[in-house]
Design a protein around this motif. Sequence first.
Motif, PDB file in Angstrom:
ATOM      1  N   THR A  82     -11.177  31.968  -9.070  1.00  0.00           N
ATOM      2  CA  THR A  82     -11.448  32.036  -7.626  1.00  0.00           C
ATOM      3  C   THR A  82     -11.945  30.702  -7.097  1.00  0.00           C
ATOM      4  OG1 THR A  82     -12.009  34.374  -7.833  1.00  0.00           O
ATOM      5  CG2 THR A  82     -12.774  33.236  -5.859  1.00  0.00           C
ATOM      6  N   MET A  83     -12.882  30.119  -7.819  1.00  0.00           N
ATOM      7  CA  MET A  83     -13.386  28.809  -7.410  1.00  0.00           C
ATOM      8  C   MET A  83     -12.286  27.757  -7.481  1.00  0.00           C
ATOM      9  SD  MET A  83     -16.578  26.658  -8.963  1.00  0.00           S
ATOM     10  CE  MET A  83     -16.992  25.053  -8.270  1.00  0.00           C
ATOM     11  N   ALA A  84     -11.437  27.850  -8.500  1.00  0.00           N
ATOM     12  CA  ALA A  84     -10.350  26.880  -8.634  1.00  0.00           C
ATOM     13  C   ALA A  84      -9.379  26.976  -7.471  1.00  0.00           C
ATOM     14  CB  ALA A  84      -9.622  27.116  -9.959  1.00  0.00           C
ATOM     15  N   SER A  85      -9.041  28.198  -7.074  1.00  0.00           N
ATOM     16  CA  SER A  85      -8.121  28.364  -5.949  1.00  0.00           C
ATOM     17  C   SER A  85      -8.712  27.816  -4.658  1.00  0.00           C
ATOM     18  CB  SER A  85      -7.767  29.842  -5.781  1.00  0.00           C
ATOM     19  OG  SER A  85      -8.929  30.605  -5.453  1.00  0.00           O
ATOM     20  N   LEU A  86     -10.043  27.958  -4.494  1.00  0.00           N
ATOM     21  CA  LEU A  86     -10.690  27.403  -3.303  1.00  0.00           C
ATOM     22  C   LEU A  86     -10.645  25.876  -3.311  1.00  0.00           C
ATOM     23  CD1 LEU A  86     -13.809  29.729  -2.959  1.00  0.00           C
ATOM     24  CD2 LEU A  86     -11.861  29.601  -1.418  1.00  0.00           C
ATOM     25  N   TYR A  92     -13.938  25.975   6.848  1.00  0.00           N
ATOM     26  CA  TYR A  92     -13.947  27.408   6.526  1.00  0.00           C
ATOM     27  C   TYR A  92     -13.825  27.618   5.014  1.00  0.00           C
ATOM     28  CZ  TYR A  92     -13.515  28.709  11.447  1.00  0.00           C
ATOM     29  OH  TYR A  92     -13.757  28.890  12.782  1.00  0.00           O
ATOM     30  N   CYS A  93     -12.974  26.823   4.371  1.00  0.00           N
ATOM     31  CA  CYS A  93     -12.839  26.936   2.917  1.00  0.00           C
ATOM     32  C   CYS A  93     -14.124  26.510   2.208  1.00  0.00           C
ATOM     33  CB  CYS A  93     -11.658  26.085   2.434  1.00  0.00           C
ATOM     34  SG  CYS A  93     -10.043  26.669   2.960  1.00  0.00           S
ATOM     35  N   ILE A  94     -14.750  25.456   2.692  1.00  0.00           N
ATOM     36  CA  ILE A  94     -16.019  25.019   2.091  1.00  0.00           C
ATOM     37  C   ILE A  94     -17.096  26.075   2.295  1.00  0.00           C
ATOM     38  CG2 ILE A  94     -17.825  23.260   2.180  1.00  0.00           C
ATOM     39  CD1 ILE A  94     -15.723  21.221   2.920  1.00  0.00           C
ATOM     40  N   GLU A  95     -17.084  26.733   3.446  1.00  0.00           N
ATOM     41  CA  GLU A  95     -18.051  27.811   3.680  1.00  0.00           C
ATOM     42  C   GLU A  95     -17.832  28.959   2.706  1.00  0.00           C
ATOM     43  OE1 GLU A  95     -19.757  30.205   7.551  1.00  0.00           O
ATOM     44  OE2 GLU A  95     -17.602  29.877   7.399  1.00  0.00           O
ATOM     45  N   THR A  96     -16.568  29.301   2.452  1.00  0.00           N
ATOM     46  CA  THR A  96     -16.269  30.349   1.470  1.00  0.00           C
ATOM     47  C   THR A  96     -16.715  29.929   0.080  1.00  0.00           C
ATOM     48  OG1 THR A  96     -14.345  30.962   2.805  1.00  0.00           O
ATOM     49  CG2 THR A  96     -14.446  31.816   0.564  1.00  0.00           C
ATOM     50  N   LEU A  97     -16.464  28.669  -0.270  1.00  0.00           N
ATOM     51  CA  LEU A  97     -16.897  28.162  -1.573  1.00  0.00           C
ATOM     52  C   LEU A  97     -18.412  28.197  -1.697  1.00  0.00           C
ATOM     53  CD1 LEU A  97     -16.208  26.724  -4.251  1.00  0.00           C
ATOM     54  CD2 LEU A  97     -16.314  24.559  -3.001  1.00  0.00           C
ATOM     55  N   ARG A  98     -19.093  27.822  -0.647  1.00  0.00           N
ATOM     56  CA  ARG A  98     -20.554  27.848  -0.667  1.00  0.00           C
ATOM     57  C   ARG A  98     -21.070  29.276  -0.828  1.00  0.00           C
ATOM     58  NH1 ARG A  98     -24.834  25.317  -2.404  1.00  0.00           N
ATOM     59  NH2 ARG A  98     -26.704  25.914  -1.260  1.00  0.00           N
ATOM     60  N   GLY A  99     -20.445  30.227  -0.134  1.00  0.00           N
ATOM     61  CA  GLY A  99     -20.845  31.620  -0.286  1.00  0.00           C
ATOM     62  C   GLY A  99     -20.607  32.148  -1.685  1.00  0.00           C
ATOM     63  N   TYR A 100     -19.493  31.750  -2.289  1.00  0.00           N
ATOM     64  CA  TYR A 100     -19.205  32.183  -3.658  1.00  0.00           C
ATOM     65  C   TYR A 100     -20.241  31.625  -4.625  1.00  0.00           C
ATOM     66  CZ  TYR A 100     -16.999  32.066  -8.257  1.00  0.00           C
ATOM     67  OH  TYR A 100     -16.754  32.185  -9.589  1.00  0.00           O
ATOM     68  N   GLU A 125     -17.543  12.686   7.478  1.00  0.00           N
ATOM     69  CA  GLU A 125     -18.543  12.352   6.460  1.00  0.00           C
ATOM     70  C   GLU A 125     -19.343  13.590   6.041  1.00  0.00           C
ATOM     71  OE1 GLU A 125     -20.817   9.338   8.320  1.00  0.00           O
ATOM     72  OE2 GLU A 125     -19.356   7.735   7.940  1.00  0.00           O
ATOM     73  N   LYS A 126     -19.663  14.453   6.994  1.00  0.00           N
ATOM     74  CA  LYS A 126     -20.413  15.667   6.659  1.00  0.00           C
ATOM     75  C   LYS A 126     -19.585  16.597   5.788  1.00  0.00           C
ATOM     76  CE  LYS A 126     -23.245  15.564  10.838  1.00  0.00           C
ATOM     77  NZ  LYS A 126     -23.533  16.217  12.139  1.00  0.00           N
ATOM     78  N   LEU A 127     -18.278  16.684   6.035  1.00  0.00           N
ATOM     79  CA  LEU A 127     -17.417  17.498   5.183  1.00  0.00           C
ATOM     80  C   LEU A 127     -17.415  16.972   3.755  1.00  0.00           C
ATOM     81  CD1 LEU A 127     -14.190  18.426   7.189  1.00  0.00           C
ATOM     82  CD2 LEU A 127     -15.994  19.934   6.407  1.00  0.00           C
ATOM     83  N   ALA A 128     -17.301  15.665   3.607  1.00  0.00           N
ATOM     84  CA  ALA A 128     -17.302  15.077   2.265  1.00  0.00           C
ATOM     85  C   ALA A 128     -18.619  15.346   1.542  1.00  0.00           C
ATOM     86  CB  ALA A 128     -17.037  13.575   2.367  1.00  0.00           C
TER      87      ALA A 128
END
Length: 513
Positions: free
Chosen positions: A445-449, A325-333, A252-255
């Motif tokens: 970049t965002m699309a690939s994430l 990890y991917c969500i963390e990268t997206l958040r950083g971007y 649920e937290k991931l979603a």
Amino acid sequence: MATWLEMAGASKSNSGGVAHVEWKVNVGKSSPDDGLVADEAGVGVAKRMHRQIMHCLVKIGVFFDKAREIAASEPKKVIHCVKVGIALSLVSLLYYMRPLYDGVGGNAMWAVMTVVVALEYSVGATIAKSFNRVGATFLAGSIGLGVHWMANECGHELEPLVLQLSVFIVVATFSRFIPSVKARFDYGAMIFILTFSFVSMSGYRVDKLLDLARNRVSTIAIGTSLCILTSMFLYPVWAGKDLHDLIYQNLEKLADSLDGCVTDYFNGESFDRKLEGYKCVLNSKATEVAKANFARWEPAHGPFKYGHPWKQYLKIGASMRTCAYCIETLRGYISSEVSGMQFLQVPELLKEHMKQICMTLSSSSSKVLRELAITMETMRKSTKTDILVHEMKFAVETFQNVLKDLSNRAVVLVPTTTVSNEENSRNCKPEPEIVPIMKIFPMATMASLLIEIAERVEGIAVQVEEMAAQAQFDNFVVINNNMKKNKGTKPSNHHHHHHVDVTITSFQYRLAL
């Protein structure tokens, strides 16, 4: 008050030839301020002591406030403290009651120490420690008696050498460093070394070694039995249930994090703590491993049968971390672009053009995660999971087609008109704006994430499906919005009609794009 001595006389020769020395004592005048200075110094010391006492009282108050908050938020910890007190009160009867004290040979302290060490927060941890302590004590005691017999057979001169050699061999073992042993039997290996050394060394001076070993094993057995009974029958805390809750809560937290990141990027909404939910998933590996190891020691309880696939929870957790990890990268971007980095700035028209498709893809991925969370929480297979995964795959394909269209040419975007400007837009057409390819790269970049996140979500769905197969989750079919149990049967035709409706809706969405 100032005082000093002054030698004022000089040696004078008299008739006797003896030198005469005179001493003068000068006493300075006392100042009226000296008493005030002494009083002020005393007052300063008193003030410092008062500040220190008040500081200590404030710290004690803060400590009790934190303890009260923990007790209010997690009452299970308070109950655990009560269980420890009950177990220690019961085991202390071995000391206070003379017949019990004589029955254990005066070794009641071992039972008290066992309760203090072995009674853990969860049932699985208590059983694991108790089993390790009893098994290691019995095994080490048996081997220690065998070594003692061998040393006696070798003679009085060689007996110390044999005992020392046996202790060295046991202590120098590297079994504690084997991963499988360290995960489940590390505490038992330590107790084995301790007990073996104790029995071997005591055998050289103690005559009744067999009685000593028997009394220690019996007291430890009493202590561990008391720990297990107290942990299982007085408000038990199951490690398996905690692990199960942790997994579906992390889903649920991931979603929430995925939805929040994309919505925050396109709509500019305020920061929410739910966006940081992926960090809990990244930091939960050690907790998951510990709870899984303890859950394997627990008996069947609640919906968890004997032989429940606890290892599969670790695989689901590992899949969730790859997605986190991917969500963390997206958040950083997203945070980097919001902070104003020029090379990451995306034209507003391009962002508005990609808003709907990006939010559709993130929404479909988060829906899959929430449905998987429901499946894990209820331990029932959902017929909607396959449909939502199909929609997510279709959203990915649509997204990829749009990106290919953008990358093949310069983008010509027309600003959208609002209702208030509808009359003006009829008379004059808005001028199109050409977006160069270099401006598309940040959005790509965002699309690939987002596409990578969708693939990781599909991997999580595979692991949850494997979990449902191993744990034999019940099947539920949706008929007229009611959940009807259908264990071991095929879905009805309603599933087929719903699949057709989704396909038609998706096809209409493709035409609209």
